[in-house]
Scaffold this motif. Structure first.
Motif, PDB file in Angstrom:
ATOM      1  N   ARG A  64      41.953  30.443  48.139  1.00  0.00           N
ATOM      2  CA  ARG A  64      41.365  29.180  49.032  1.00  0.00           C
ATOM      3  C   ARG A  64      40.282  28.904  49.552  1.00  0.00           C
ATOM      4  O   ARG A  64      38.660  28.605  48.979  1.00  0.00           O
ATOM      5  N   GLN A  65      40.203  30.701  50.637  1.00  0.00           N
ATOM      6  CA  GLN A  65      38.957  31.277  50.943  1.00  0.00           C
ATOM      7  C   GLN A  65      38.415  32.215  50.102  1.00  0.00           C
ATOM      8  O   GLN A  65      36.502  31.385  50.344  1.00  0.00           O
ATOM      9  N   GLN A  66      38.910  32.396  49.244  1.00  0.00           N
ATOM     10  CA  GLN A  66      38.152  33.273  48.463  1.00  0.00           C
ATOM     11  C   GLN A  66      36.963  32.308  47.748  1.00  0.00           C
ATOM     12  O   GLN A  66      35.620  32.143  47.391  1.00  0.00           O
ATOM     13  N   SER A  67      37.415  30.825  47.073  1.00  0.00           N
ATOM     14  CA  SER A  67      37.019  29.929  46.289  1.00  0.00           C
ATOM     15  C   SER A  67      35.829  29.157  47.473  1.00  0.00           C
ATOM     16  O   SER A  67      34.496  29.191  46.842  1.00  0.00           O
ATOM     17  N   ILE A  68      36.249  29.356  48.671  1.00  0.00           N
ATOM     18  CA  ILE A  68      34.973  28.777  49.539  1.00  0.00           C
ATOM     19  C   ILE A  68      33.713  29.679  49.478  1.00  0.00           C
ATOM     20  O   ILE A  68      32.895  29.388  49.549  1.00  0.00           O
ATOM     21  N   LEU A  69      34.134  30.997  50.190  1.00  0.00           N
ATOM     22  CA  LEU A  69      33.184  31.633  50.107  1.00  0.00           C
ATOM     23  C   LEU A  69      32.102  31.706  48.495  1.00  0.00           C
ATOM     24  O   LEU A  69      31.159  32.062  48.830  1.00  0.00           O
ATOM     25  N   LEU A  70      33.051  32.263  47.617  1.00  0.00           N
ATOM     26  CA  LEU A  70      32.457  32.466  46.445  1.00  0.00           C
ATOM     27  C   LEU A  70      31.087  30.794  45.932  1.00  0.00           C
ATOM     28  O   LEU A  70      30.192  31.371  45.742  1.00  0.00           O
ATOM     29  N   SER A  71      31.718  30.222  46.307  1.00  0.00           N
ATOM     30  CA  SER A  71      30.829  28.530  46.150  1.00  0.00           C
ATOM     31  C   SER A  71      29.658  28.716  47.231  1.00  0.00           C
ATOM     32  O   SER A  71      28.947  28.085  46.299  1.00  0.00           O
ATOM     33  N   LEU A  72      29.955  29.180  48.149  1.00  0.00           N
ATOM     34  CA  LEU A  72      28.905  28.828  48.933  1.00  0.00           C
ATOM     35  C   LEU A  72      27.857  30.925  48.521  1.00  0.00           C
ATOM     36  O   LEU A  72      26.965  30.654  48.913  1.00  0.00           O
ATOM     37  N   ALA A  73      28.203  31.478  48.528  1.00  0.00           N
ATOM     38  CA  ALA A  73      27.810  32.553  47.718  1.00  0.00           C
ATOM     39  C   ALA A  73      27.246  32.699  46.740  1.00  0.00           C
ATOM     40  O   ALA A  73      25.855  33.196  46.490  1.00  0.00           O
ATOM     41  N   ASN A  74      27.360  31.376  45.699  1.00  0.00           N
ATOM     42  CA  ASN A  74      26.838  31.369  44.877  1.00  0.00           C
ATOM     43  C   ASN A  74      25.617  30.907  45.307  1.00  0.00           C
ATOM     44  O   ASN A  74      24.807  30.204  43.572  1.00  0.00           O
ATOM     45  N   ARG A  75      25.433  29.937  46.285  1.00  0.00           N
ATOM     46  CA  ARG A  75      24.176  29.343  46.105  1.00  0.00           C
ATOM     47  C   ARG A  75      22.678  29.971  46.787  1.00  0.00           C
ATOM     48  O   ARG A  75      21.939  29.597  46.802  1.00  0.00           O
ATOM     49  N   GLU A  76      23.282  31.659  47.319  1.00  0.00           N
ATOM     50  CA  GLU A  76      22.776  31.975  47.889  1.00  0.00           C
ATOM     51  C   GLU A  76      22.063  33.160  46.734  1.00  0.00           C
ATOM     52  O   GLU A  76      22.910  34.076  46.806  1.00  0.00           O
ATOM     53  N   PRO A  77      20.971  33.586  45.804  1.00  0.00           N
ATOM     54  CA  PRO A  77      20.838  34.681  44.931  1.00  0.00           C
ATOM     55  C   PRO A  77      20.155  35.900  46.039  1.00  0.00           C
ATOM     56  O   PRO A  77      20.776  37.080  45.014  1.00  0.00           O
ATOM     57  N   ALA A  78      20.071  35.552  46.962  1.00  0.00           N
ATOM     58  CA  ALA A  78      19.585  37.516  47.277  1.00  0.00           C
ATOM     59  C   ALA A  78      21.342  37.572  48.559  1.00  0.00           C
ATOM     60  O   ALA A  78      21.134  38.680  48.872  1.00  0.00           O
ATOM     61  N   VAL A  79      22.156  37.279  47.260  1.00  0.00           N
ATOM     62  CA  VAL A  79      23.446  37.734  48.308  1.00  0.00           C
ATOM     63  C   VAL A  79      24.457  38.191  47.126  1.00  0.00           C
ATOM     64  O   VAL A  79      24.638  37.613  46.339  1.00  0.00           O
ATOM     65  N   THR A  80      25.224  38.924  46.653  1.00  0.00           N
ATOM     66  CA  THR A  80      26.471  39.694  46.216  1.00  0.00           C
ATOM     67  C   THR A  80      27.624  40.022  46.698  1.00  0.00           C
ATOM     68  O   THR A  80      27.997  40.213  48.056  1.00  0.00           O
ATOM     69  N   VAL A  81      28.503  39.590  46.274  1.00  0.00           N
ATOM     70  CA  VAL A  81      29.758  39.563  46.836  1.00  0.00           C
ATOM     71  C   VAL A  81      31.110  39.982  45.754  1.00  0.00           C
ATOM     72  O   VAL A  81      30.933  40.287  44.258  1.00  0.00           O
ATOM     73  N   ARG A  82      32.008  41.241  46.285  1.00  0.00           N
ATOM     74  CA  ARG A  82      33.021  41.616  44.948  1.00  0.00           C
ATOM     75  C   ARG A  82      34.147  41.941  46.367  1.00  0.00           C
ATOM     76  O   ARG A  82      34.284  41.621  47.341  1.00  0.00           O
ATOM     77  N   LEU A  83      34.972  40.857  45.332  1.00  0.00           N
ATOM     78  CA  LEU A  83      36.592  41.176  45.846  1.00  0.00           C
ATOM     79  C   LEU A  83      37.869  41.937  45.599  1.00  0.00           C
ATOM     80  O   LEU A  83      37.563  42.124  44.263  1.00  0.00           O
ATOM     81  N   ASP A  84      38.423  42.527  46.897  1.00  0.00           N
ATOM     82  CA  ASP A  84      39.622  43.528  46.035  1.00  0.00           C
ATOM     83  C   ASP A  84      40.545  43.106  46.880  1.00  0.00           C
ATOM     84  O   ASP A  84      40.686  43.195  48.444  1.00  0.00           O
ATOM     85  N   GLY A  85      41.910  43.497  45.966  1.00  0.00           N
ATOM     86  CA  GLY A  85      42.973  43.148  47.591  1.00  0.00           C
ATOM     87  C   GLY A  85      44.211  44.351  47.144  1.00  0.00           C
ATOM     88  O   GLY A  85      45.478  44.407  47.503  1.00  0.00           O
ATOM     89  N   GLY A  86      43.275  45.500  46.439  1.00  0.00           N
ATOM     90  CA  GLY A  86      43.991  46.679  46.325  1.00  0.00           C
ATOM     91  C   GLY A  86      44.273  47.159  45.567  1.00  0.00           C
ATOM     92  O   GLY A  86      45.021  48.532  44.985  1.00  0.00           O
ATOM     93  N   TYR A  87      44.964  45.894  43.768  1.00  0.00           N
ATOM     94  CA  TYR A  87      45.100  46.155  42.844  1.00  0.00           C
ATOM     95  C   TYR A  87      44.644  44.730  42.139  1.00  0.00           C
ATOM     96  O   TYR A  87      44.627  43.556  42.361  1.00  0.00           O
ATOM     97  N   GLU A  88      44.902  45.083  40.484  1.00  0.00           N
ATOM     98  CA  GLU A  88      44.446  44.029  39.817  1.00  0.00           C
ATOM     99  C   GLU A  88      45.616  43.041  40.236  1.00  0.00           C
ATOM    100  O   GLU A  88      46.717  43.140  39.630  1.00  0.00           O
ATOM    101  N   GLY A  89      45.106  41.985  40.302  1.00  0.00           N
ATOM    102  CA  GLY A  89      46.284  40.142  40.086  1.00  0.00           C
ATOM    103  C   GLY A  89      46.011  40.284  42.605  1.00  0.00           C
ATOM    104  O   GLY A  89      46.436  39.867  41.848  1.00  0.00           O
ATOM    105  N   ALA A  90      45.806  40.573  42.916  1.00  0.00           N
ATOM    106  CA  ALA A  90      46.717  40.435  43.587  1.00  0.00           C
ATOM    107  C   ALA A  90      45.724  39.443  44.408  1.00  0.00           C
ATOM    108  O   ALA A  90      44.791  38.843  43.587  1.00  0.00           O
ATOM    109  N   GLU A  91      46.542  38.715  44.783  1.00  0.00           N
ATOM    110  CA  GLU A  91      46.360  37.545  45.327  1.00  0.00           C
ATOM    111  C   GLU A  91      45.484  37.298  46.962  1.00  0.00           C
ATOM    112  O   GLU A  91      44.141  36.479  46.773  1.00  0.00           O
ATOM    113  N   ARG A  92      45.971  37.823  47.595  1.00  0.00           N
ATOM    114  CA  ARG A  92      45.307  37.917  49.294  1.00  0.00           C
ATOM    115  C   ARG A  92      43.940  39.223  48.776  1.00  0.00           C
ATOM    116  O   ARG A  92      44.428  40.457  48.477  1.00  0.00           O
ATOM    117  N   ARG A  93      42.866  38.747  49.370  1.00  0.00           N
ATOM    118  CA  ARG A  93      41.683  40.035  48.853  1.00  0.00           C
ATOM    119  C   ARG A  93      40.842  40.033  49.808  1.00  0.00           C
ATOM    120  O   ARG A  93      39.885  39.067  50.002  1.00  0.00           O
TER     121      ARG A  93
END
Length: 260
Positions: free
Chosen positions: A42-71
């Motif tokens: 849910r927090q990841q969704s909030i972060l991406l929804s807000l970051a997508n409104r600001e073209p001057a920033v980029t975001v990478r999500l990583d939980g340590g492995y493919e398919g991680a839930e918490r990142r």
């Protein structure tokens, strides 16, 4: 920039929204790199929804492995290449001193770490096996846990900090069940999954102990959709895997999976 955006979030989510807005602003205007703690979906969704409104920033999500839930998230100016940045996650390996089996579950390991004063957002996914567990943790607390985590649920354990390459992901197990419901109301479906009366399921929902897709839900009549993940504190969580049509008597066939 974000005026009126609070309307899209629950009141209890506003402090997190404010933090995200600050991270984005500092990356966009001060060219800072922000590495967050572990975020739930849910927090990841909030972060991406807000970051997508600001073209001057980029975001990478990583939980340590493919398919991680918490990142963890990296937030930076849009010109910065984030794939080369260290996500700062370490594998904490926990095993029995004798190398035997550990009859412990996810809650036991998490409780032992939290009991040492570590906050939940410093811990990522937990992979539990017959011979112990592997916890994905923020690298700056790995040494502390390696020294101080000596018991889990009164069972002596050994720990070691390892690189991400040492992770052995454990596939999520579900106890699947098929049943029919009069409607897809949250309380009705949850009652069948947890095998308790609808009257008893309503209380924890109204008390704020239920989450649907990691968002607090206090309305027992909320309709669920295929793919929704529901968790109720003290009862565990389940996923509505399939909504499979209507029976001749007008009931809805559903398939759900309770996380083991």
């Amino acid at each position: 920039m974000m005026s009126g955006f609070y309307d899209h979030f629950l009141p209890e989510e506003r402090p997190f929204v404010d933090r995200v807005l600050e991270w984005i602003e500092r990356s966009a205007e001060l060219h800072e790199l922000k590495r967050t703690d572990f975020l739930d979906p849910r927090q990841q969704s909030i972060l991406l929804s807000l970051a997508n409104r600001e073209p001057a920033v980029t975001v990478r999500l990583d939980g340590g492995y493919e398919g991680a839930e918490r990142r963890r998230a990296l937030i930076a100016p849009e010109y910065r290449y984030l794939e080369a940045e260290d996500i700062a996650i370490v594998v904490l390996d926990i095993e029995a001193p004798s190398g035997g089996r550990l009859e412990l579950d996810h809650g036991d390991y998490l409780g032992a770490v939290l009991g040492l004063g570590i906050k939940r957002d410093r811990i990522g996914d937990i992979h539990v096996g017959d011979e112990g567990a592997q916890l994905l943790v923020a690298s700056d607390i790995a040494d502390f846990l390696n020294v101080h985590l000596r018991q889990v649920h009164r069972v002596n354990v050994l720990t070691s900090a390892k690189p991400l390459e040492a992770l052995r992901p454990v596939a999520v197990e579900m106890d699947e069940m098929t049943f029919t419901v009069a409607s897809l109301r949250l309380d009705g479906v949850a009652s069948d999954v947890y095998r308790i009366s609808r009257t008893k399921i309503v209380d924890p929902i109204r008390a704020g102990r239920c989450r649907v897709n990691w968002r607090t839900e206090e309305d027992p009549s909320k309709p669920l959709r295929e793919g929704d993940v529901v968790s109720i504190k003290g009862l565990g969580r389940f996923k509505l895997l399939e909504v499979d049509g209507v029976t001749k008597k007008g009931r809805i066939r559903v398939r759900a999976g309770k996380y083991v």
